[in-house]
Scaffold this motif. Structure first.
Motif, PDB file in Angstrom:
ATOM      1  N   GLY A  81       0.814  -1.107   0.228  1.00  0.00           N
ATOM      2  CA  GLY A  81      -0.080   0.050  -0.058  1.00  0.00           C
ATOM      3  C   GLY A  81       0.839   1.287  -0.083  1.00  0.00           C
ATOM      4  O   GLY A  81       0.427   2.272   0.880  1.00  0.00           O
ATOM      5  N   VAL A  82       1.795   1.146  -0.636  1.00  0.00           N
ATOM      6  CA  VAL A  82       2.887   2.563  -0.636  1.00  0.00           C
ATOM      7  C   VAL A  82       2.667   3.443  -1.475  1.00  0.00           C
ATOM      8  O   VAL A  82       2.933   4.411  -1.691  1.00  0.00           O
ATOM      9  N   THR A 112      -2.940  -1.732  -2.598  1.00  0.00           N
ATOM     10  CA  THR A 112      -3.784  -0.625  -2.192  1.00  0.00           C
ATOM     11  C   THR A 112      -3.373   0.507  -2.734  1.00  0.00           C
ATOM     12  O   THR A 112      -2.467   0.886  -2.584  1.00  0.00           O
ATOM     13  N   ILE A 113      -4.230   1.175  -3.599  1.00  0.00           N
ATOM     14  CA  ILE A 113      -3.815   2.563  -4.081  1.00  0.00           C
ATOM     15  C   ILE A 113      -4.647   3.653  -3.415  1.00  0.00           C
ATOM     16  O   ILE A 113      -5.812   3.493  -3.499  1.00  0.00           O
ATOM     17  N   GLY A 114      -3.994   4.485  -2.898  1.00  0.00           N
ATOM     18  CA  GLY A 114      -4.571   5.518  -2.254  1.00  0.00           C
ATOM     19  C   GLY A 114      -4.660   5.503  -0.615  1.00  0.00           C
ATOM     20  O   GLY A 114      -3.998   4.403  -0.332  1.00  0.00           O
ATOM     21  N   CYS A 125     -11.988   0.176  -2.839  1.00  0.00           N
ATOM     22  CA  CYS A 125     -11.637   1.654  -2.876  1.00  0.00           C
ATOM     23  C   CYS A 125     -10.648   1.867  -3.862  1.00  0.00           C
ATOM     24  O   CYS A 125     -10.610   3.074  -4.318  1.00  0.00           O
ATOM     25  N   SER A 126      -9.591   1.139  -4.225  1.00  0.00           N
ATOM     26  CA  SER A 126      -8.765   1.419  -4.975  1.00  0.00           C
ATOM     27  C   SER A 126      -9.027   1.921  -6.370  1.00  0.00           C
ATOM     28  O   SER A 126      -8.445   2.380  -7.142  1.00  0.00           O
ATOM     29  N   LEU A 127     -10.338   1.188  -6.833  1.00  0.00           N
ATOM     30  CA  LEU A 127     -10.410   1.306  -8.258  1.00  0.00           C
ATOM     31  C   LEU A 127     -10.767   2.571  -8.536  1.00  0.00           C
ATOM     32  O   LEU A 127     -10.708   2.953  -9.790  1.00  0.00           O
ATOM     33  N   SER A 128     -11.393   3.522  -7.775  1.00  0.00           N
ATOM     34  CA  SER A 128     -11.635   4.874  -7.960  1.00  0.00           C
ATOM     35  C   SER A 128     -10.459   5.592  -8.550  1.00  0.00           C
ATOM     36  O   SER A 128     -10.571   6.639  -9.227  1.00  0.00           O
ATOM     37  N   GLN A 166      -7.397   3.031   7.168  1.00  0.00           N
ATOM     38  CA  GLN A 166      -9.037   2.931   7.159  1.00  0.00           C
ATOM     39  C   GLN A 166      -9.102   2.400   5.932  1.00  0.00           C
ATOM     40  O   GLN A 166     -10.123   1.117   5.837  1.00  0.00           O
ATOM     41  N   VAL A 167      -8.731   2.576   4.712  1.00  0.00           N
ATOM     42  CA  VAL A 167      -8.878   1.880   3.336  1.00  0.00           C
ATOM     43  C   VAL A 167      -8.508   0.496   3.519  1.00  0.00           C
ATOM     44  O   VAL A 167      -9.440  -0.266   3.164  1.00  0.00           O
ATOM     45  N   LYS A 168      -7.272   0.214   4.133  1.00  0.00           N
ATOM     46  CA  LYS A 168      -6.862  -1.182   4.010  1.00  0.00           C
ATOM     47  C   LYS A 168      -7.771  -1.992   5.102  1.00  0.00           C
ATOM     48  O   LYS A 168      -8.281  -3.103   4.760  1.00  0.00           O
TER      49      LYS A 168
END
Length: 446
Positions: free
Chosen positions: A121-122, A154-156, A182-185, A346-348
């Motif tokens: 997730g970097v 994980t992007i973002g 969430c990363s799709l956005s 929170q995203v992860k």
């Protein structure tokens, strides 16, 4: 013909979760590569990574050339594009002490079969240097027309300017595999071959018999009796909020132990650089009497990946701030309580908990005893089998299809045996792979 895969790591690979991701893919490669093949690992700390790289049936090279070059020159220029251009021209920094790094990287990517950007997730607003390291690897791979795949990402969260800057580099990939919706956005139409599956570590047990998966942790206890694992680590949040959360968590553990006095408490260090041990001792100091004496601080860096996974999956309960503690705990159907430190976590953490229909995910700043006690009565995850049966095998299949042209004929045969096992689950995969490799080698194949 020998094959070489270049693997790009997270910075330094300095925690148990990142070690597990690397270990996972090396196990996958071990199923399909031979001694003549090579895996080149681009990481910030070769010495540290070397501790977790054991014997495999292929050559492993670890270099920090890319990370060191970017970090040293990023401090000298505000022009990221110029820095990326310099990597393509060995004469650009003639006489520069980092010129050998440019030569080394160009030689590696000339020989490479493809670039694999390992899961993590970097790519978020916190670590701008990682954007440049990622773009530099993609730029080199694109120069030599190599396939580029990203897995378990994980992007973002990203700010708008970062999103715009990264988009062209995402568009170079032949596969982007995400571990949360969430990363799709952030990708939009960057890469047509974008999928959402699961974290890379879900593949760890894919090469084992799935019928044994759900019961094996019951048969391999890590301690003499039941145990609870806790891992909290330092982060950029208000000290007052963290202090209160530790006090609440200590009170909860004290109360649980007084009702279950045969339970041991392991305070786990995931990373030597994130103050895990400091917060473990702070939590220990808040405990009283025999509960405190029954508490052990455990550095997972001193043990194998398998040990760490078993420790988590054989626990009564796992509580903490770490993403991969939640991954392995939820996969084993354990009571899993995750504490959210900020929008990045929170995203992860929300992503992995929602995958298993779990709601035991709370902000550190508002943690209460009622929240923690409520988790003891929450139903265990029911989606484990469905997630395990479908998503990891789909990830592996799409990965192979995106890189199919890069493999030798021998590897292609082994890939198909492996994928056939994942879908059909007929004979043991080791038996199938060994048999296929034996007959192919005996026939004189390359």
């Amino acid at each position: 013909m020998d094959k070489m895969c270049i693997v790009l790591l997270c910075p330094g690979n300095l925690n148990f979760g990142d070690n597990a991701i690397l270990h996972t893919w090396l196990k996958v490669f071990a199923s399909v590569l031979s001694q003549r093949d090579e895996v080149v690992i681009l990481g910030a700390e070769p010495g540290y990574v070397m501790q977790f790289v054991h014997e495999y049936p292929f050559r492993i090279t670890i270099t920090d050339a890319l990370h060191r070059y970017v970090w040293n020159h990023a401090a000298c220029t505000d022009n990221a594009e110029a820095l990326l251009d310099s990597l393509l021209d060995c004469e650009h920094f003639s006489g520069d002490r980092f010129e050998p790094a440019i030569t080394t990287l160009n030689q590696l990517f000339t020989r490479a079969s493809f670039l694999h950007v390992l899961g993590g997730g970097v790519l978020n607003y916190k670590w701008k240097d990682q954007h440049i390291i990622f773009a530099a690897a993609v730029r080199l791979a694109d120069k030599y027309r190599k396939e580029i795949v990203l897995t378990g990402q994980t992007i973002g969260p990203l700010c708008p300017e970062d999103e715009v800057w990264l988009r062209p580099w995402f568009s170079k990939a032949s596969l982007i595999d995400l571990r949360d919706e969430c990363s799709l956005s952030y990708l939009k139409t960057c890469c047509e071959n974008t999928i959402v599956t699961v974290d890379d570590t879900f593949l760890l047990d894919l090469l084992k018999d799935r019928r044994e998966y759900r019961v094996r942790t019951e048969c391999e206890p890590i301690s003499d009796g039941p145990h609870i694992n806790v891992c909290v680590h330092g982060w950029n949040i208000a000290e007052e909020s963290y202090t209160k959360a530790i006090e609440v968590l200590a009170a909860f553990l004290q109360g649980y132990w007084e009702s279950h006095t045969d339970t041991r408490l392991f305070l786990c260090e995931f990373s030597p650089t994130d103050r895990d041990v400091e917060y473990a001792h702070r939590l220990q100091e808040c405990l009283k009497g025999e509960a405190k004496e029954n508490c052990v601080v455990l550095s997972l860096g001193n043990y194998s990946t398998e040990f760490g996974v078993r420790l988590i999956q054989s626990a009564v309960m796992n509580i903490g701030t770490r993403f991969h503690m939640a991954v392995f705990s939820l996969l084993a159907g354990r009571t899993t309580i995750s504490l959210i430190l900020d929008d990045y976590y929170q995203v992860k953490l929300n992503g992995i908990h929602s995958l298993f229909s779990s709601s035991a995910c709370f902000p550190v700043g508002g943690l209460t005893m009622e929240m923690l006690n409520g988790c003891l009565t929450e139903e265990k995850p029911e989606k484990v089998d469905a997630v395990f049966d479908k998503r990891p095998s789909g990830k592996l299949f799409r990965y192979y299809k995106a890189t199919e042209a890069c493999w030798s004929m021998r590897s292609k045969i082994l890939w198909r045996v492996c994928l056939g096992y994942c879908y059909e689950n007929s004979l043991g995969v080791e038996q199938n792979l060994n048999l296929a490799a034996y007959w192919y080698d005996r026939a004189g194949g390359n």
